[in-house]
Each structure stands twice: as structure tokens, then as C-alpha cells.
Design an enzyme around this catalytic site. Structure first.
Site, PDB file in Angstrom:
ATOM      1  N   ASP A  54       0.844  -1.193   0.000  1.00 26.89           N
ATOM      2  CA  ASP A  54       0.000   0.000   0.000  1.00 26.89           C
ATOM      3  C   ASP A  54       0.878   1.242   0.000  1.00 26.89           C
ATOM      4  O   ASP A  54       2.098   1.138   0.108  1.00 26.89           O
ATOM      5  CB  ASP A  54      -0.929   0.009   1.230  1.00 26.89           C
ATOM      6  CG  ASP A  54      -0.184  -0.356   2.494  1.00 26.89           C
ATOM      7  OD1 ASP A  54       1.028  -0.047   2.595  1.00 26.89           O
ATOM      8  OD2 ASP A  54      -0.802  -0.944   3.396  1.00 26.89           O
ATOM      9  N   ASP A  56       1.347   4.883   1.890  1.00 26.93           N
ATOM     10  CA  ASP A  56       0.962   5.784   2.976  1.00 26.93           C
ATOM     11  C   ASP A  56       1.446   7.187   2.638  1.00 26.93           C
ATOM     12  O   ASP A  56       2.587   7.374   2.211  1.00 26.93           O
ATOM     13  CB  ASP A  56       1.591   5.323   4.296  1.00 26.93           C
ATOM     14  CG  ASP A  56       1.084   3.956   4.698  1.00 26.93           C
ATOM     15  OD1 ASP A  56      -0.092   3.675   4.422  1.00 26.93           O
ATOM     16  OD2 ASP A  56       1.860   3.170   5.273  1.00 26.93           O
ATOM     17  N   ASP A 156      10.861   3.486  12.371  1.00 23.56           N
ATOM     18  CA  ASP A 156      11.625   2.399  12.983  1.00 23.56           C
ATOM     19  C   ASP A 156      13.002   2.170  12.350  1.00 23.56           C
ATOM     20  O   ASP A 156      14.024   2.225  13.032  1.00 23.56           O
ATOM     21  CB  ASP A 156      10.805   1.088  13.037  1.00 23.56           C
ATOM     22  CG  ASP A 156      10.057   0.785  11.742  1.00 23.56           C
ATOM     23  OD1 ASP A 156      10.312   1.451  10.728  1.00 23.56           O
ATOM     24  OD2 ASP A 156       9.222  -0.149  11.763  1.00 23.56           O
TER      25      ASP A 156
HETATM   26  P1  ATP Z   1       4.454  -3.279   4.692  1.00 23.01           P
HETATM   27  O1  ATP Z   1       4.994  -3.383   3.330  1.00 23.01           O
HETATM   28  O2  ATP Z   1       4.375  -4.563   5.385  1.00 23.01           O
HETATM   29  O3  ATP Z   1       3.164  -2.499   4.785  1.00 23.01           O
HETATM   30  P2  ATP Z   1       5.566  -0.963   5.925  1.00 23.01           P
HETATM   31  O4  ATP Z   1       6.982  -0.515   6.040  1.00 23.01           O
HETATM   32  O5  ATP Z   1       4.662  -0.130   5.076  1.00 23.01           O
HETATM   33  O6  ATP Z   1       5.580  -2.465   5.487  1.00 23.01           O
HETATM   34  P3  ATP Z   1       3.679  -0.545   8.024  1.00 23.01           P
HETATM   35  O7  ATP Z   1       3.424  -1.414   9.195  1.00 23.01           O
HETATM   36  O8  ATP Z   1       2.635  -0.416   6.994  1.00 23.01           O
HETATM   37  O9  ATP Z   1       5.042  -1.064   7.386  1.00 23.01           O
HETATM   38  O10 ATP Z   1       4.093   0.881   8.597  1.00 23.01           O
HETATM   39  C1  ATP Z   1       4.277   2.004   7.743  1.00 23.01           C
HETATM   40  C2  ATP Z   1       5.478   2.813   8.199  1.00 23.01           C
HETATM   41  O11 ATP Z   1       5.241   3.338   9.502  1.00 23.01           O
HETATM   42  C3  ATP Z   1       6.781   2.017   8.326  1.00 23.01           C
HETATM   43  O12 ATP Z   1       7.447   1.948   7.095  1.00 23.01           O
HETATM   44  C4  ATP Z   1       7.539   2.831   9.349  1.00 23.01           C
HETATM   45  O13 ATP Z   1       8.143   3.958   8.762  1.00 23.01           O
HETATM   46  C5  ATP Z   1       6.437   3.323  10.264  1.00 23.01           C
HETATM   47  N1  ATP Z   1       6.222   2.434  11.415  1.00 23.01           N
HETATM   48  C6  ATP Z   1       5.362   1.404  11.501  1.00 23.01           C
HETATM   49  N2  ATP Z   1       5.416   0.824  12.708  1.00 23.01           N
HETATM   50  C7  ATP Z   1       6.330   1.504  13.414  1.00 23.01           C
HETATM   51  C8  ATP Z   1       6.837   1.396  14.742  1.00 23.01           C
HETATM   52  N3  ATP Z   1       6.402   0.445  15.559  1.00 23.01           N
HETATM   53  N4  ATP Z   1       7.778   2.275  15.139  1.00 23.01           N
HETATM   54  C9  ATP Z   1       8.213   3.255  14.311  1.00 23.01           C
HETATM   55  N5  ATP Z   1       7.779   3.400  13.053  1.00 23.01           N
HETATM   56  C10 ATP Z   1       6.843   2.551  12.602  1.00 23.01           C
HETATM   57 MG    MG Z   2       2.524  -0.447   4.810  1.00 27.35          MG
END
Ligand code: ATP
Ligand code: MG
Length: 449
Positions: A54, A56, A156
Site C-alpha cells: 500500500d 501511505d 523504525d
Molecule cells: P508493509 O509493506 O508490510 O506495509 P511498511 O513498512 O509499510 O511495510 P507498516 O506497518 O505499513 O510497514 O508501517 C508504515 C510505516 O510506519 C513504516 O514503514 C515505518 O516507517 C512506520 N512504522 C510502523 N510501525 C512503526 C513502529 N512500531 N515504530 C516506528 N515506526 C513505525
Molecule cells: Mg505499509
């Protein structure tokens, strides 16, 4: 600190690979004169040539500004105020206002939960801090706006903190994420120990990204996870359940399992199973879990659905079968023993990972139905085909046949049966369904006046 800005001509991220809905949101914000970036996994995956799950969006517009810019928008979340912009029935783009991390001296900050809707932080200027950090260093709530730099720093891992700027199509890097993408490493932003303790779920996320992308850990990141793996016991149980699902469904669950074991995280997630397995890897019990997760990966890679209940049945099956085997030697019915052993295990497990009741019951049913499914070469399986868990029970048997070579005939029988589910015996929450009360017809009969 000035970020590294990579202009459009010098990176590979193309707008063609961004969803039309995300582009609409980005351009909508840009036209209303706000800053609009794609952040997180979307930028990371596009730069790696992967398909993002997705997109964001982050912006300097406050949640209430967003309500004015997008008619198709709903504000959600108490912990973080976010906007969901809807397209059609099921397409949602999540939009967040730039946010800062919690400064270490913030224990006495006001709690946003005390505020009313009218005075919620949605409309307050960036930089207002509303967060609580407990004595043990964990953040329990934060909802504060910040600058783009602060927003990058609160994320993170370096590879998750890159921005794509719709204004000039550049990539913005405050944290060395581009270099780490090239080096293929997972590196915490900031002090790795602090980042583990303030949100222990991040350790599970680190394992997910390493397994999913085939990346290594930067040494200080690995050392911090090794040192702080015990703080997982303090993590929020429902967030842990969410992350556990993402972890084991990331198509690299077998690798993730190895990493979890290496860091001591597996036994933090599943303490009872962890102590049953013991410290050694390479035992038949551990190998069975690896094989089960390899099967999950293969199914996921070929687009086959794997439910959380099937995942838990596969992962816990070895231990539950061993325990139920002992009970059935003492004369208990094997299916019932499997059911009760499973429910008992979940009873303790939910203190760590909040597995919903529906999933717990379903896992128990998948395992408990195996003796019936395999009895008499599969000839007694037909009545099970009316149950909603039947396909998962057959998938479990499919794995067992690969593992042991036994019950081939029963599997063939089960696979030939058409699944005709009747309504679940369990309601939404996994409780046995109550019979609805019959409504009385007509007005109540009045007594003598
Ligand atoms: P995916 O492809 O699985 O969606 P993602 O990197 O987009 O991976 P998400 O869980 O959708 O992960 O979170 C979006 C963003 O928010 C992450 O890329 C990170 O920058 C931030 N994020 C998410 N969880 C945390 C956390 N626990 N602490 C700090 N930043 C976080
Ligand atoms: Mg994501």
C-alpha cells in the site's frame, strides 16, 4: 540536519508504479498547497523494484485540514489521528500528519485521552506534544505533530524512513536509508536499545523486514535485539497479534522463524512452545515447524489463502499432537484431547499474543478433526464437509501427508468431497451461538383490567 535529496533523474522510483488513488491524494494536497510525500514501505519497495502492499501519505496538513481538502475522508484512531481517504468501496489511502517521536523527558505531558472531540489535537499547530512514556521507557500513547525531519526520525528503520515528494518527484532521505537499501541492511534509527524498549514490537518488525527482503542486520541493531528480546513481554498484546500475522504471512516465514529463534524472540512470543522445543535447533520438533512454515510460504507464494487458524495449527500441531497422544494413551478420545490441549495452550498464550477467540476455536477444530479425517482411510470424513473449517482441516492433512507419507488415501478421499458449509456453530467472538429469542407476534396480551 539537511536531508539528502535525490532528484528524479537520479533514482528509479516511477510514478507509473504508484496507485492512481495515492496519486490523487498527493496531487489533491499539492494543489491545496500542502507538502505531500509517500512514506514508509511504499518508497522502500518501489526503490527495491518490489510491488508495495500500500501507499501511505504524509503531509503538513492537520487531520481537520484533510477533512476540508477531501470530501471522501474519515478521521480515525485515538492513539494516532489519521485520515482515511476512500475511493469506491474498498480502496483507502491512509494520510497522516507529520509526527515527531517522544522526547525522553515527557512523562508528565498531557494525555490526549483527557481531551474532548472539540479540543482534540487535530487542529492544533504542529509541535504540540501529547504523549506518555512510562517509567520502564515504553511509549503508551503519542499523538503529536512535527516536521518532516522529525517524522523521518520517529520511524523504525532507516529503509522505512524515505520520502517521495510529489512536488518535484525527488526522494528525500534524512537517515541514510538509501545507503542501507544499497547495503541491504536493517538499521534502527537512533539508539537501537532505546528504540527496542520504547516499542518492543519493532523487534518483530525488524525480523519481518530482514526475512522478507533478505537483508542482514546492522551489528548494533542485532545486538540491541539480542539484549532486549525480553521486553517483548511488555508489548501490547493485540499489536503483537497483528505483527505476528504479518510476520508469518510475509512469504518468508521459514526464515523469519530461524531469526526469531536466533534472537530468543520465538520463545517470548510462544513461551510454552519455546520451552517444549528447548534451546537446540535441528531437533525433529524444530524441523517440523520449519517445514510447516515452508509450506505456508509455498502456499502464499502461489496465491493460496492461509488463515491464521491454519497457521497456528501447523505451527503448534507437533506439540499438541504429542500431548494429546499421551492423553489418548490414558484412554481419552484423541479428537477431544487435541481440542482441549489446544485450548489450554491458547489460554496461556493469550497473555502474550492476543489471538482472537474465533481463531483459537478454529485452530482447535482443525486439529481435533484430524483423527476423524484419517479414520478408515478417510471413509468417515464426509460429515466434516458441512463444517466451515473443513478446507483448513484438509490443508493441514495435506501438509501431514507430505511430512510423514501416511494417510495418502484419506487425503485423496477428503479432497474429493465437495465442501458444503452450514452456518458456523460459533458466533463472531467464537462463543457457541445462542439461539435467537423468538419475537412475539402482535401486541402483548393485556391482563384483566
Ligand atoms: P508493509 O509493506 O508490510 O506495509 P511498511 O513498512 O509499510 O511495510 P507498516 O506497518 O505499513 O510497514 O508501517 C508504515 C510505516 O510506519 C513504516 O514503514 C515505518 O516507517 C512506520 N512504522 C510502523 N510501525 C512503526 C513502529 N512500531 N515504530 C516506528 N515506526 C513505525
Ligand atoms: Mg505499509
Amino acid at each position: 540536519m539537511d536531508p539528502v535529496i535525490v532528484q528524479r533523474a537520479d533514482h528509479t522510483l516511477s510514478r507509473q508504479n504508484i496507485s492512481p488513488e495515492a496519486l490523487k491524494v498527493l496531487y489533491g494536497l499539492k494543489e491545496a498547497d500542502y507538502v505531500a510525500y509517500i512514506a514508509g514501505g511504499g518508497v522502500r519497495d518501489l526503490l527495491l523494484g518490489r510491488t508495495p502492499k500500500d501507499f501511505d501519505v504524509v503531509t503538513d496538513a492537520t487531520p481537520n485540514d484533510l477533512r476540508r481538502v477531501f470530501r471522501n475522508c474519515r478521521l480515525i484512531g485515538r492513539r494516532f489521528r489519521l485520515a482515511h481517504v476512500f475511493f469506491g468501496r474498498d480502496k483507502i489511502i491512509e494520510v497522516a500528519t507529520f509526527r515527531a517521536n517522544v522526547p525522553p523527558d515527557s512523562a508528565d505531558s498531557p494525555d490526549p485521552a483527557d481531551q474532548t472531540e472539540q479540543s482534540d489535537p487535530s487542529d492544533q499547530a504542529p509541535q504540540n506534544h501529547h504523549h506518555v512514556r512510562r517509567d520502564d521507557g515504553m511509549i503508551v500513547r503519542d499523538n503529536l505533530f512535527g516536521t518532516p525531519e522529525e517524522d523521518a526520525l520517529r520511524r523504525d528503520f532507516t529503509i522505512n524512513a524515505l520520502f517521495y515528494n510529489i512536488r518535484d518527484y525527488s526522494v528525500i532521505d534524512y537517515v541514510g536509508g538509501l545507503q542501507d537499501l544499497q547495503k541491504r541492511v536493517i538499521r534502527f534509527i537512533g539508539d537501537p536499545g532505546v528504540r527496542c524498549v520504547e516499542d518492543p514490537v519493532r523487534m518483530i518488525r525488524a525480523v519481518r523486514f530482514a526475512a522478507m527482503l533478505g537483508f542482514d542486520f546492522e551489528p548494533a541493531t542485532a545486538a540491541a535485539i539480542r539484549e532486549h528480546h525480553g521486553s517483548l513481554a511488555l508489548a501490547n498484546r493485540s499489536r503483537l497479534y497483528e505483527e505476528v500475522q504479518k510476520l508469518f504471512f510475509c512469504k518468508a516465514a521459514e526464515r523469519a522463524y530461524e531469526l526469531l529463534r536466533e534472537f530468543g524472540l520465538y520463545e517470548m512470543l510462544f513461551p510454552e512452545l519455546g520451552s517444549w522445543l528447548g534451546p537446540n535447533t535441528g531437533t525433529p520438533e524444530c524441523l517440523r515447524i520449519s517445514q510447516a512454515l515452508k509450506q505456508v510460504d509455498q502456499w502464499r507464494q502461489t496465491g493460496r489463502e492461509v488463515s491464521p487458524a491454519l497457521l497456528f495449527a501447523l505451527m503448534f500441531g507437533g506439540m499438541h499432537e504429542a500431548r494429546a497422544g499421551e492423553l489418548s494413551e490414558q484412554g481419552q478420545h484423541k479428537g477431544l484431547a487435541l481440542h482441549s490441549v489446544t485450548m489450554e495452550h491458547f489460554g496461556g498464550l493469550t497473555e502474550r499474543v492476543q489471538v482472537p477467540k474465533t481463531v483459537r476455536y478454529r485452530t482447535a477444530e482443525i486439529l481435533a478433526s484430524q483423527p476423524r479425517l484419517t479414520a478408515d482411510g478417510g471413509r468417515r470424513a464426509r460429515p466434516l464437509a458441512t463444517r466451515d473449517f473443513f478446507p483448513e482441516a484438509v490443508a493441514y492433512l495435506e501438509f501431514m501427508v507430505c511430512l510423514t507419507g501416511e494417510h495418502r488415501e484419506a487425503l485423496a478421499q477428503a479432497q474429493a468431497i465437495d465442501w458444503a458449509p452450514r452456518q458456523s456453530r460459533y458466533g463472531e467472538e467464537g462463543e457457541p451461538r445462542r439461539r435467537p429469542r423468538r419475537r412475539r407476534r402482535g401486541p402483548p396480551v393485556s391482563g384483566p383490567s
